[in-house]
Design an enzyme around this catalytic site. Structure first.
Site, PDB file in Angstrom:
ATOM      1  N   LEU A   1       0.837  -1.203   0.000  1.00 19.40           N
ATOM      2  CA  LEU A   1       0.000   0.000   0.000  1.00 19.40           C
ATOM      3  C   LEU A   1       0.871   1.252   0.000  1.00 19.40           C
ATOM      4  O   LEU A   1       0.370   2.368   0.071  1.00 19.40           O
ATOM      5  CB  LEU A   1      -0.914   0.007   1.237  1.00 19.40           C
ATOM      6  CG  LEU A   1      -1.656  -1.302   1.525  1.00 19.40           C
ATOM      7  CD1 LEU A   1      -2.519  -1.158   2.768  1.00 19.40           C
ATOM      8  CD2 LEU A   1      -2.511  -1.736   0.347  1.00 19.40           C
TER       9      LEU A   1
ATOM     10  N   THR B   1      -4.806   1.143  -9.190  1.00 15.98           N
ATOM     11  CA  THR B   1      -5.626   2.349  -9.079  1.00 15.98           C
ATOM     12  C   THR B   1      -6.477   2.624 -10.313  1.00 15.98           C
ATOM     13  O   THR B   1      -6.059   2.296 -11.440  1.00 15.98           O
ATOM     14  CB  THR B   1      -4.703   3.570  -8.835  1.00 15.98           C
ATOM     15  OG1 THR B   1      -5.446   4.786  -8.975  1.00 15.98           O
ATOM     16  CG2 THR B   1      -3.554   3.601  -9.841  1.00 15.98           C
TER      17      THR B   1
ATOM     18  N   GLU C   1      -6.739   5.387 -11.534  1.00  8.06           N
ATOM     19  CA  GLU C   1      -6.005   6.397 -12.315  1.00  8.06           C
ATOM     20  C   GLU C   1      -5.327   5.769 -13.537  1.00  8.06           C
ATOM     21  O   GLU C   1      -4.912   6.485 -14.446  1.00  8.06           O
ATOM     22  CB  GLU C   1      -4.966   7.107 -11.443  1.00  8.06           C
ATOM     23  CG  GLU C   1      -5.570   8.074 -10.428  1.00  8.06           C
ATOM     24  CD  GLU C   1      -6.148   9.347 -11.062  1.00  8.06           C
ATOM     25  OE1 GLU C   1      -5.616   9.803 -12.089  1.00  8.06           O
ATOM     26  OE2 GLU C   1      -7.138   9.863 -10.521  1.00  8.06           O
TER      27      GLU C   1
ATOM     28  N   TYR D   1       1.851   9.818 -11.581  1.00  5.60           N
ATOM     29  CA  TYR D   1       1.361   8.805 -10.631  1.00  5.60           C
ATOM     30  C   TYR D   1       0.743   7.629 -11.395  1.00  5.60           C
ATOM     31  O   TYR D   1       1.087   6.470 -11.164  1.00  5.60           O
ATOM     32  CB  TYR D   1       0.322   9.432  -9.687  1.00  5.60           C
ATOM     33  CG  TYR D   1      -0.432   8.420  -8.862  1.00  5.60           C
ATOM     34  CD1 TYR D   1       0.162   7.813  -7.755  1.00  5.60           C
ATOM     35  CD2 TYR D   1      -1.744   8.067  -9.181  1.00  5.60           C
ATOM     36  CE1 TYR D   1      -0.535   6.875  -6.993  1.00  5.60           C
ATOM     37  CE2 TYR D   1      -2.446   7.138  -8.426  1.00  5.60           C
ATOM     38  CZ  TYR D   1      -1.836   6.542  -7.332  1.00  5.60           C
ATOM     39  OH  TYR D   1      -2.523   5.612  -6.585  1.00  5.60           O
TER      40      TYR D   1
ATOM     41  N   LYS E   1       2.162   3.770 -11.622  1.00  3.89           N
ATOM     42  CA  LYS E   1       1.305   2.659 -11.193  1.00  3.89           C
ATOM     43  C   LYS E   1       1.055   1.679 -12.335  1.00  3.89           C
ATOM     44  O   LYS E   1       0.790   0.498 -12.102  1.00  3.89           O
ATOM     45  CB  LYS E   1      -0.027   3.197 -10.655  1.00  3.89           C
ATOM     46  CG  LYS E   1       0.071   3.785  -9.244  1.00  3.89           C
ATOM     47  CD  LYS E   1       0.209   2.688  -8.195  1.00  3.89           C
ATOM     48  CE  LYS E   1      -0.021   3.206  -6.790  1.00  3.89           C
ATOM     49  NZ  LYS E   1      -0.006   2.121  -5.788  1.00  3.89           N
TER      50      LYS E   1
END
Length: 324
Positions: A60, A107, A109, A131, A135
């Site tokens: 996480l 995510t 995103e 980001y 990811k």
């Protein structure tokens, strides 16, 4: 037994788990233990994993603020992308490929500039931030380790999940904190960015249950976790104020738009362009059909309940400590 990795910081950074120290159940015979470590330091990851020999690992750890990732792009890539590889490599180095189950916090995103609505496991990715791009690397390196070494490794593609513990510079918590302060007379007005960004918001406790369920299955698979409901930032603002008995009326357009209290005539919300992102993600809506069918998972907390819980928690917090 739960082991956690905590980054060294000159200020205390364990606030969100402070309550666990006071819970005797969490601390019977050292049931919870924290180790100093960092996702940018592969040596410490090997050392900790070798010492603990965990059965489940939940990654996480991340620089998880999308807007800030534009300013800290290289660091975000190092922690969120290569950091995941370091963890996977540490599992391999410690000879635990066959005994560890690995969860990667992926995510929504990844979908960024969405290619279909709603987004599910097979929707093409199109990240719109450093980001999201970092990811994306993490997502594929997890898939690669699963296929190359038969590691039980899964990606949980989680849509936005919130709670009273959300960081203060994330939009939902910024709203609930500000509304609480306005309610208590500690603040008059606050600024936001894109009011029309739409998100699929759920409660963190529902989503953490989904993480755990993914590691209890027989076969490792990736899952989208979402509510399937979409709400705008504007709506989050309106519902938060409604909960403290204020009705927000919007006036003006774009950067000149303001949110005025119908009852008092006071302006409580303004728009500031500095909170906009260079590339915006306008709309995210998840389809968690696969998780419903295969994990028997469904979200329990409604959007309205989530907003009320966050505002209530912040009213309590600000009442006890106006400087929190």
């Amino acid at each position: 037994q739960v082991h956690g990795i905590v980054r060294r910081s000159s200020s205390f950074n364990t606030g969100r788990i402070e309550h666990l120290y006071k819970n005797p159940q969490a601390h019977i015979e050292g049931n919870m233990k924290l180790h100093y470590g960092d996702l940018t330091d592969s040596t410490c990851l090997v050392k900790i994993i070798n010492e603990v020999k965990p059965s489940e690992i939940y990654n996480l750890g991340a620089q998880s603020h999308v807007k800030i990732s534009f300013d800290l792009a290289e660091y975000t890539a190092d922690v969120d992308g290569v950091g995941t590889l370091r963890l996977l490599d540490a599992i391999k180095t410690c000879g635990l490929i066959n005994s560890v189950k690995f969860y990667q916090a992926s995510t929504s995103e990844l979908f960024g500039k969405v290619q279909e609505i709603p987004q599910k496991e097979t929707t093409p990715f199109y990240p719109r931030s450093p980001y999201g791009a970092a990811k994306l690397y993490a997502y594929w390196i997890v898939v690669n380790f699963r296929e190359a070494y038969n590691l039980f490794a899964v990606n949980g593609i989680l849509f936005n999940h919130e709670s009273p513990r959300r960081g203060a510079n994330f939009v939902t918590r910024k709203i609930s904190r500000s509304v609480a302060k306005i309610h208590l007379g500690q603040l008059d007005c606050f600024s936001l960015g894109n009011l029309d960004a739409k998100r699929d918001w759920g409660h963190a406790k529902d989503y953490v249950e989904a993480m755990w369920l993914m590691l209890q299955t027989d076969e490792p698979e990736d899952f989208v976790i979402a509510t399937g409901e979409v709400h705008s930032v504007r709506e989050f603002v309106e519902k938060s104020f409604k909960h403290i008995g204020k009705t927000i009326v919007w006036e003006g357009k774009n950067e000149n738009e303001v949110g005025r209290c119908k009852e008092t005539g006071k302006i409580h919300v303004t728009v500031n362009h500095k909170y906009y992102r260079p590339t915006e993600v306008d709309f995210l809506q998840g389809d968690c059909t696969k998780a419903r069918q295969k994990l028997n998972w469904k979200p329990r907390v409604t959007f309205d309940e989530l907003v009320r819980e966050m505002v209530d928690a912040d009213v309590e917090l600000m009442r006890n400590n106006p400087n929190a």
